[in-house]
Design a protein around this motif. Structure first.
Motif, PDB file in Angstrom:
ATOM      1  N   LEU A 193      23.210  68.836  66.817  1.00  0.00           N
ATOM      2  CA  LEU A 193      24.116  70.248  66.130  1.00  0.00           C
ATOM      3  C   LEU A 193      24.238  71.622  67.412  1.00  0.00           C
ATOM      4  O   LEU A 193      24.838  71.806  67.901  1.00  0.00           O
ATOM      5  N   VAL A 194      22.789  71.543  67.922  1.00  0.00           N
ATOM      6  CA  VAL A 194      22.810  72.727  69.084  1.00  0.00           C
ATOM      7  C   VAL A 194      22.718  72.626  70.250  1.00  0.00           C
ATOM      8  O   VAL A 194      23.297  73.411  70.670  1.00  0.00           O
ATOM      9  N   LEU A 196      25.879  71.072  70.879  1.00  0.00           N
ATOM     10  CA  LEU A 196      26.840  70.339  70.905  1.00  0.00           C
ATOM     11  C   LEU A 196      27.243  72.463  70.554  1.00  0.00           C
ATOM     12  O   LEU A 196      28.514  72.588  71.851  1.00  0.00           O
ATOM     13  N   LEU A 197      26.913  72.430  70.093  1.00  0.00           N
ATOM     14  CA  LEU A 197      27.124  74.156  70.223  1.00  0.00           C
ATOM     15  C   LEU A 197      27.152  75.341  71.656  1.00  0.00           C
ATOM     16  O   LEU A 197      27.266  75.277  72.438  1.00  0.00           O
TER      17      LEU A 197
ATOM     18  N   VAL B 518      34.118  77.755  66.869  1.00  0.00           N
ATOM     19  CA  VAL B 518      32.919  77.215  65.585  1.00  0.00           C
ATOM     20  C   VAL B 518      32.728  78.304  64.058  1.00  0.00           C
ATOM     21  O   VAL B 518      31.893  77.286  63.261  1.00  0.00           O
ATOM     22  N   ARG B 523      28.527  73.810  60.082  1.00  0.00           N
ATOM     23  CA  ARG B 523      27.111  73.660  60.238  1.00  0.00           C
ATOM     24  C   ARG B 523      27.109  75.087  61.486  1.00  0.00           C
ATOM     25  O   ARG B 523      25.997  75.510  61.901  1.00  0.00           O
ATOM     26  N   PHE B 524      27.820  74.833  62.687  1.00  0.00           N
ATOM     27  CA  PHE B 524      28.441  76.242  63.468  1.00  0.00           C
ATOM     28  C   PHE B 524      27.526  77.142  63.217  1.00  0.00           C
ATOM     29  O   PHE B 524      26.926  77.880  63.221  1.00  0.00           O
ATOM     30  N   ILE B 527      24.134  77.635  61.784  1.00  0.00           N
ATOM     31  CA  ILE B 527      23.337  78.042  63.593  1.00  0.00           C
ATOM     32  C   ILE B 527      23.751  79.543  63.850  1.00  0.00           C
ATOM     33  O   ILE B 527      22.815  80.311  64.225  1.00  0.00           O
TER      34      ILE B 527
END
Lengths: 660, 660
Positions: A193-194, A196-197, B518, B523-524, B527
């Motif tokens: 996930l991180v 992807l961001l 985003v 989930r983004f 974060i």
């Protein structure tokens, strides 16, 4: 059968006592209980058959000889890469194939042994076993295809070599390595996930860079257009995350206008510092979380096994009373589990368990046994010095006692630390000067004298006991240096010159001698001891180097022979044996030896990529032909590096220090 | 006086009730109690005078206006570096001096105010105050000397500028920054030990490298002798720790014999990976330890202050009963401490404290108040839409309701995410194509439509409430983009070309608009929200950037004008205005703009050094003249970087994630 076993023990009273106890401790039961305790002690989680024969086979399976043999075979199998094409030391194909066949049959034997130990349905449900069977079969298939193709002079690829490191992960003993892989796998969804961001952020910044710079007609130092194609920008900015092209990529924009430095500053802040820290935090956090869960499971399994062992050995002293285990039964069990345990150590363990001195222990005290056995007990025997027993008059005479006091004094240590410092200066000077060259003998004599004096003053067996790491280190280094120097002098006087290889060893040993200074300073010793203690855990993660093996194999098949190191008079003008590399940064920086031509070069190249710096220059092996393939491979290597390797290298000591 | 105060409150019942209560809550006591509670709430640790006048002065001291003013003056003082010689924007000396005098007098006023608030002996015992006095006096002295020297046309140095960042640390409000410094200082002794061991290791490896390579006559790619002088080896290997010269330093040895790669592999393993990890672990560990201690102290101080506030306000309902605080007294206190609190919020806090609904609370419940006030309460008022109140028939009609449902549907969000993706592709294309250029208006219209529709469907005050970060972000970005595009079109139609600066802003705003994607992925969002939440803590450590200011000041005085950026046709042939730099790596890589000629360049240069890569090339400003000075400076910067900056950047998110 009870009598038969007891005849092995040498105390008659035990025999009588046990036979009185309605002879509960039957040999088979004891074997089974010992297996349970040993499994609990070493955290083995194997669901074995409890029939007497299977238990005996299981004991053999856990013996250290077959385990070591297995690792030797795995190592041999992995090392075959040195001799197979492209080889460091070429061997004929039939030889490597023969060795591989022997290895494969060894793995099969081990697996068959394992299948005999555990119930059949359990065996086929375990993915580890299926994995090993598949690897062995695929290897055999590959060998046949390869052999057939080679025999008919076709081009062939040994693709099954990629699977070899997986053996290390899937054998029963690879528990630690599997745990490491599991903790990485568990962290993956969050990391993804991180990631992807992070990719989204890189793409956004690249788009911004494209809009800002594409119309400005800027040029790089090499005179090429700067930031004009989107994918090139993405690649350049990705390299910037690893800081490998740090100021260079910014300079053209910065030279145009210093406000653009803000863009790069923000980029580095967000992507290099914040995102990389978040990666580290996520890995650390999920590692910690899953480690806790794993430890909890291990403790539960351990208790379960000890309870089973107790159930096998238990007896009731009276009707309705709590079941207990008697001392004799316990003694036999401990001797079976750990045959090298001393009587004093065993008595100590018993007195800890049976703190009320009742002669028997309940379930609660019995369950602790696995942990008690894991506690390292150092037996300090205050034995007299052998010289004292041999010749007490001389050893206890006043001059001898004075000598002992001098050696034990703090000033003695300081004096030798000073000698080491002087020695360091002498090592730094040119050893071809005869004074300096001969001084080496003086220092060697001094160090030998120190060791002899210490052996005189301290009891030799205590001096060389297992936990005295530094004494061992000292003695081995000094004696090796002595031998190497003597060999060097002998060779020199016969050949009239010193071979460089021997000199290298002599020099390395001389410098290693200096490390001893660290031991004299207490605080340094603490740090070093901590590092040595966390060493095994780091080594477990170090086994992740098997990933490198896979990359090396793939890289060798794809890129072997594409780049060659040619000894040339002008390193600036070489093209690494590939006309495409003419005038590339790769050739100009003299990186030709960074290639995939054999397994050693491949490992060194992958190591350089791990260190990150200049990785973008290394992967530009050729600007046109091999670039794409290389890029993909290296990108994968980079991703793998960013994700598990670096954080694991970082967070292991962190978590350990946090725990300690 | 009690009546006077109560007249301010608008409820008569409160007045009656309090006057019945023997009028315990005297105004002065309430003031004092409010100050205690407020100090506890914001973790202030100031030992102030409790006389009514001092308390009123202290209230003024804690008011936000003088605090903000102080920060403004500090900022102005720090920003003076832009206008002072060597300046980005030169101003006459008298102007900068005048501004600095005003700043200094503001600091003095603030300090005098502080001196009036706290007892005299406490004032002089506090090193912070002494520090500020010394800084102010030294600055004045420096200004006088500088003025006198300049007036007589002598060369002068403004050395007191180095002290300016210290003001930020020493003002009362710099509590967080002082805590950050304290945690670094506490970690220093342990770091120092590891650092010594690390240096020892580097020296040992260098000695080994000297012995191995000095006689081999190896040459670097530039044809210079390789590894022949001890200090050069130490420097090269130190650079290797930062990985900045990673494969290059190894290549000559590796080309000679591939066994030497083992030497470098071991070196990188020990010094780059193990030692740097140990540094991180030590910093993390001691940071955690001292943070725990600090938090414990803070909690203790908070309780102590709340107990004092309780002692001021307490009353006994009966003889021998536990002292309590009544509801009215409590109400007045809360209104004094936090004037903007809503009645509903206050009632909520009271009902939490007085859970048995007795009308008074004991000490234990009272002490919680400081923490209760810190809890963020979001008041969700389900207000009807303003259009509904204005024109209910239309707003509640079936088509209007359908519209609201459509806007609130998930598909609406997905549709606009798709529009954003299409927009991203359009941004990537060349905007000089008229189709692409006009499409921008379509996208702008779509985004405006989205915001208007959302405002129609959702209650506008809820939509723009304080915690709806993304709504604010959207609206501001879209409206700014609209304004910038209109301005750009207007300028373009009048001047017939677009100025680059406006275009830059337009492009940046267009790309920023894409970030909204985003927000749609839950989930983004999590974060990003976490990052925003830990932002303040990171910013506290970010204030450590004051260290950069000190380095920039020192660097500017030492190196200003030594290197100049000259616009030249051939960047390869420049010498950066310094003949000593001719043909150096610095000039060839076109690094001329990396200099200390003004404060902005200095900051960018220091930032580049923090990113590490190529730092050894940057510091080779000149191979002979300035090298030594530069090296020392950069080495210091490097040490500072290695010790506090990088680990702090790393370990802050780690520790926070570990805590969360």
């Amino acid at each position: 059968m009870c009598i038969q076993m007891l005849l092995k023990t040498d105390r008659v009273c035990v025999c009588v006592c046990v036979c009185v106890c309605v002879c509960v401790c039957v040999l088979q039961d004891l074997d089974l209980a010992a297996v349970y305790v040993s499994d609990a002690q070493y955290n083995r989680n194997i669901f074995f058959d409890t029939s007497p024969q299977a238990v005996r086979l299981y004991l053999l399976y856990n013996h250290w000889v077959p385990q070591v043999l297995l690792y030797v075979f795995i190592l041999v199998d992995l090392c075959l890469a040195i001799f197979e094409d492209p080889a460091v030391v070429p061997l004929p194909v039939w030889a490597t194939m023969l060795v591989e066949l022997i290895c494969l049959s060894a793995f099969t034997t081990r697996l068959v042994h394992y299948a005999k130990v555990i119930p059949r349905d359990k065996f086929w449900k375990d993915p580890k076993n299926i994995c090993i069977i598949v690897i062995v079969l695929l290897s055999l298939l590959d060998m046949m295809i390869y052999g057939a193709l080679k025999a008919t002079d076709h081009n062939a690829v040994r693709w099954s070599r990629v699977l070899r490191p997986l053996l290390l992960v899937n054998v029963t003993e690879g528990r630690q390595l599997r745990r490491a892989f599991r903790s990485i796998r568990n962290a993956l969804p969050q990391i993804f996930l991180v990631f992807l961001l992070f990719i989204f952020s890189v793409l956004m910044f690249s788009l911004m860079a494209l809009k800002l710079f594409v119309k400005r007609d800027l040029k790089t130092t090499e005179g090429e257009p700067y930031f004009t194609h989107y994918l090139d920008i993405v690649f350049d900015l990705y390299v910037l995350v690893t800081t490998a092209n740090s100021p260079d990529v910014m300079m053209p924009a910065y030279n145009a206008n210093f406000f653009f430095a803000i863009f790069f500053f923000l980029y580095i802040l967000v992507n290099t510092y914040i995102f990389m820290s978040v990666f580290l935090a996520v890995v650390y956090n999920s590692y910690k979380k899953y480690l806790k869960e794993e430890v909890r499971q291990l403790v539960r399994a351990k208790r379960h096994k000890m309870a089973r062992a107790f159930a096998v050995l238990q007896e009731r002293r009276e009707e309705g009373a709590e079941p207990v285990v008697t001392r004799d039964c316990w003694n036999q069990l401990v001797r079976l589990v750990q045959s090298d345990i001393s009587t004093a150590h065993r008595e100590l363990l018993w007195s800890v368990s049976d703190d009320k001195n009742q002669g028997y222990i309940g379930k609660l005290a019995f369950v602790q046994l696995a942990d008690l056995l894991n506690i390292q007990v150092i037996t300090m025997k205050s034995r007299p010095h052998p010289l004292q027993t041999l010749c007490p008059a001389l050893y206890l005479s006043p001059p001898s006692r004075l000598l002992c006091r001098v050696v034990q004094h703090r000033a003695f240590v300081i004096a030798f630390d000073l000698i080491i410092l002087v020695n360091a200066v002498f090592i730094g000077l040119d050893e071809e000067d005869p004074v300096i060259g001969n001084s080496e003998w003086v220092f060697l004599a001094l160090y030998m004298l120190e060791i002899l004096l210490k052996l005189y003053a301290f009891e030799p067996r205590a001096f060389f006991s297992r936990h005295n790491f530094w004494n061992w280190f000292d003695t081995i280094i000094v004696i090796s240096a002595l031998i190497a120097t003597i060999v060097n002098t002998a060779v020199e006087s016969s050949l009239h010159y010193s071979p460089r290889e021997i000199l290298d060893i002599v020099f390395v040993l001389r410098v290693l001698r200096l490390i001893r200074v660290v031991d004299s300073i207490k605080r340094f010793r603490t740090i070093i001891n901590t590092l040595i203690r966390i060493g095994p855990t780091i080594l477990t993660f170090g086994q992740l180097i098997v990933i490198y093996y896979i990359f090396a194999m793939v890289g060798m098949e794809l890129f072997k022979g594409k780049v060659r190191y040619v000894e040339s008079s002008d390193p600036q003008q070489t093209d690494c044996g590939n006309p495409l590399l003419k005038d590339s940064a790769f050739a100009n920086r003299n990186y030709c030896k960074n290639n995939f031509n054999d397994v050693v070069s491949s490992f060194i190249l992958l190591m350089e990529l791990t260190v990150v710096n200049q990785w973008h220059d290394i992967l530009y092996l050729s600007p046109t032909a091999t670039r794409l393939g290389y890029t993909q491979n290296t990108q994968k290597a980079m991703c793998l590096r960013v994700a598990p390797c670096q954080p694991s290298i970082h967070f292991v000591p962190v978590s350990l220090t946090a725990c300690c």
